[in-house]
Design a protein around this motif. Structure first.
Motif, PDB file in Angstrom:
ATOM      1  N   ALA A   1      12.228 -10.926 -10.484  1.00  0.00           N
ATOM      2  CA  ALA A   1      12.234  -9.861  -9.489  1.00  0.00           C
ATOM      3  C   ALA A   1      10.836  -9.758  -8.891  1.00  0.00           C
ATOM      4  N   ALA A   2      10.765  -9.457  -7.602  1.00  0.00           N
ATOM      5  CA  ALA A   2       9.477  -9.324  -6.912  1.00  0.00           C
ATOM      6  C   ALA A   2       9.406  -7.976  -6.218  1.00  0.00           C
ATOM      7  N   ASP A   3       8.270  -7.310  -6.361  1.00  0.00           N
ATOM      8  CA  ASP A   3       8.061  -6.041  -5.673  1.00  0.00           C
ATOM      9  C   ASP A   3       6.567  -5.773  -5.599  1.00  0.00           C
ATOM     10  N   ALA A   4       6.205  -4.748  -4.828  1.00  0.00           N
ATOM     11  CA  ALA A   4       4.789  -4.451  -4.618  1.00  0.00           C
ATOM     12  C   ALA A   4       4.506  -2.973  -4.828  1.00  0.00           C
ATOM     13  N   SER A   5       3.275  -2.672  -5.232  1.00  0.00           N
ATOM     14  CA  SER A   5       2.801  -1.296  -5.386  1.00  0.00           C
ATOM     15  C   SER A   5       1.613  -1.077  -4.470  1.00  0.00           C
ATOM     16  N   LEU A   6       1.553   0.100  -3.870  1.00  0.00           N
ATOM     17  CA  LEU A   6       0.471   0.437  -2.949  1.00  0.00           C
ATOM     18  C   LEU A   6      -0.731   0.952  -3.728  1.00  0.00           C
ATOM     19  N   ILE A   7      -1.903   0.407  -3.451  1.00  0.00           N
ATOM     20  CA  ILE A   7      -3.145   0.804  -4.115  1.00  0.00           C
ATOM     21  C   ILE A   7      -4.141   1.279  -3.051  1.00  0.00           C
ATOM     22  N   GLU A   8      -4.592   2.508  -3.166  1.00  0.00           N
ATOM     23  CA  GLU A   8      -5.538   3.034  -2.184  1.00  0.00           C
ATOM     24  C   GLU A   8      -6.891   2.348  -2.340  1.00  0.00           C
ATOM     25  N   ALA A   9      -7.439   1.889  -1.224  1.00  0.00           N
ATOM     26  CA  ALA A   9      -8.740   1.211  -1.238  1.00  0.00           C
ATOM     27  C   ALA A   9      -9.872   2.223  -1.323  1.00  0.00           C
TER      28      ALA A   9
ATOM     29  N   PRO B   1     -13.145  -4.314   5.273  1.00  0.00           N
ATOM     30  CA  PRO B   1     -12.260  -4.626   6.402  1.00  0.00           C
ATOM     31  C   PRO B   1     -10.980  -5.366   6.029  1.00  0.00           C
ATOM     32  N   ALA B   2     -10.899  -5.941   4.841  1.00  0.00           N
ATOM     33  CA  ALA B   2      -9.671  -6.625   4.437  1.00  0.00           C
ATOM     34  C   ALA B   2      -8.566  -5.642   4.061  1.00  0.00           C
ATOM     35  N   SER B   3      -8.922  -4.380   3.791  1.00  0.00           N
ATOM     36  CA  SER B   3      -7.915  -3.375   3.472  1.00  0.00           C
ATOM     37  C   SER B   3      -7.135  -3.005   4.731  1.00  0.00           C
ATOM     38  N   GLN B   4      -5.948  -2.457   4.544  1.00  0.00           N
ATOM     39  CA  GLN B   4      -5.043  -2.175   5.655  1.00  0.00           C
ATOM     40  C   GLN B   4      -4.886  -0.677   5.877  1.00  0.00           C
ATOM     41  N   TRP B   5      -5.016  -0.251   7.124  1.00  0.00           N
ATOM     42  CA  TRP B   5      -4.746   1.143   7.496  1.00  0.00           C
ATOM     43  C   TRP B   5      -3.232   1.353   7.499  1.00  0.00           C
ATOM     44  N   THR B   6      -2.741   2.284   6.682  1.00  0.00           N
ATOM     45  CA  THR B   6      -1.294   2.437   6.545  1.00  0.00           C
ATOM     46  C   THR B   6      -0.901   3.894   6.363  1.00  0.00           C
ATOM     47  N   ALA B   7       0.303   4.213   6.793  1.00  0.00           N
ATOM     48  CA  ALA B   7       0.908   5.526   6.563  1.00  0.00           C
ATOM     49  C   ALA B   7       2.226   5.345   5.825  1.00  0.00           C
TER      50      ALA B   7
ATOM     51  N   ALA C   1      -2.526   8.853   6.816  1.00  0.00           N
ATOM     52  CA  ALA C   1      -2.816   7.423   6.683  1.00  0.00           C
ATOM     53  C   ALA C   1      -4.095   7.197   5.885  1.00  0.00           C
ATOM     54  N   PHE C   2      -4.208   6.026   5.284  1.00  0.00           N
ATOM     55  CA  PHE C   2      -5.383   5.687   4.486  1.00  0.00           C
ATOM     56  C   PHE C   2      -5.495   4.162   4.417  1.00  0.00           C
ATOM     57  N   PHE C   3      -6.634   3.678   3.943  1.00  0.00           N
ATOM     58  CA  PHE C   3      -6.839   2.246   3.740  1.00  0.00           C
ATOM     59  C   PHE C   3      -6.282   1.843   2.377  1.00  0.00           C
ATOM     60  N   SER C   4      -5.613   0.691   2.327  1.00  0.00           N
ATOM     61  CA  SER C   4      -4.964   0.315   1.074  1.00  0.00           C
ATOM     62  C   SER C   4      -4.852  -1.191   0.923  1.00  0.00           C
ATOM     63  N   TYR C   5      -4.480  -1.579  -0.294  1.00  0.00           N
ATOM     64  CA  TYR C   5      -4.030  -2.930  -0.617  1.00  0.00           C
ATOM     65  C   TYR C   5      -2.667  -2.799  -1.297  1.00  0.00           C
TER      66      TYR C   5
END
Length: 213
Positions: free
Chosen positions: A81-89, A144-150, A156-160
């Motif tokens: 199984a594959a899935d992802a978790s959001l981590i705040e940068a 800058p490699a982190s992503q601005w996301t909501a 919204a915040f920067f995350s990986y």
């Protein structure tokens, strides 16, 4: 010491050092005598971004653990199984540039800090800059490699995102990969992880469970 933090839910490395300094059980587990000094919290980040990062030690320890699980019959590699978790940068939202003003070609790699150099290195990576032609609304100066996301439906915040590949027999994580927090990057990450477990452990899954977007 990091194992103490993980098992006790201590997320701050500064607080972890304080807890180990005060609690005898933690000192005993870390093989520290009463008179032994506790490492400074900055030791973790220096090792993480220094010798451990260059030596791939953490990846080696992870793969040795997975190999032990395979040898003990806890992992078959047939059902994943594959899935992802959001981590705040760790990036200040105020220290950012809107997309219309951001130009990575204007950055001098020789004068750039470590995080910016790493950003330039992954611009063509399918799990980062090349995953989508859509430019982020804002780009962080410090990371800058982190992503601005909501994605959490709030401010919204920067995350990986950490992408996991899990063997469903006993819920054992067999691979993990950090990526930019955009859906297109997830495909590239899953492919990378599947190739890696195939080359490293000779795992060939019958099927894979993944979220639909």
């Amino acid at each position: 010491m990091l194992l103490v933090g993980y098992c006790s839910g201590i997320r701050s490395e500064r607080r972890l050092c304080e807890e180990v300094h005060l609690k005898l059980a933690y000192r005993w587990f870390c093989r520290l005598d009463l008179s032994d000094p506790v490492p400074n919290h900055s030791t973790f980040s220096k090792n993480r971004h220094g010798r451990f990062r260059e030596s791939a030690l953490l990846r080696h320890l992870f793969e040795k653990t997975v190999a032990r699980c395979i040898a003990d019959g806890l992992v078959s590699g047939q059902r994943l199984a594959a899935d992802a978790s959001l981590i705040e940068a760790d990036a200040n939202k105020q220290n950012a540039t809107p997309k219309e003003d951001w130009d990575h070609n204007a950055i001098d790699p020789n004068d750039a800090p470590r995080a910016v150099k790493e950003y330039l290195d992954v611009l063509d990576n399918a799990a980062f800059g090349a995953a989508s032609e859509v430019e982020p609304k804002f780009t962080s100066h410090s990371d800058p490699a982190s992503q601005w996301t909501a994605a959490r439906k709030g401010p919204a915040f920067f995350s990986y995102s950490t992408n996991y590949l899990i063997d469903t027999d006993h819920a054992v994580i067999v691979d993990v990969e950090a990526r930019r927090s955009i859906r297109q990057a997830e495909v590239g990450s899953v492919r990378s992880m599947l190739d890696r477990v195939k080359d490293t452990f000779d795992l060939h899954p019958e099927w894979i469970i993944a979220p639909s977007h």
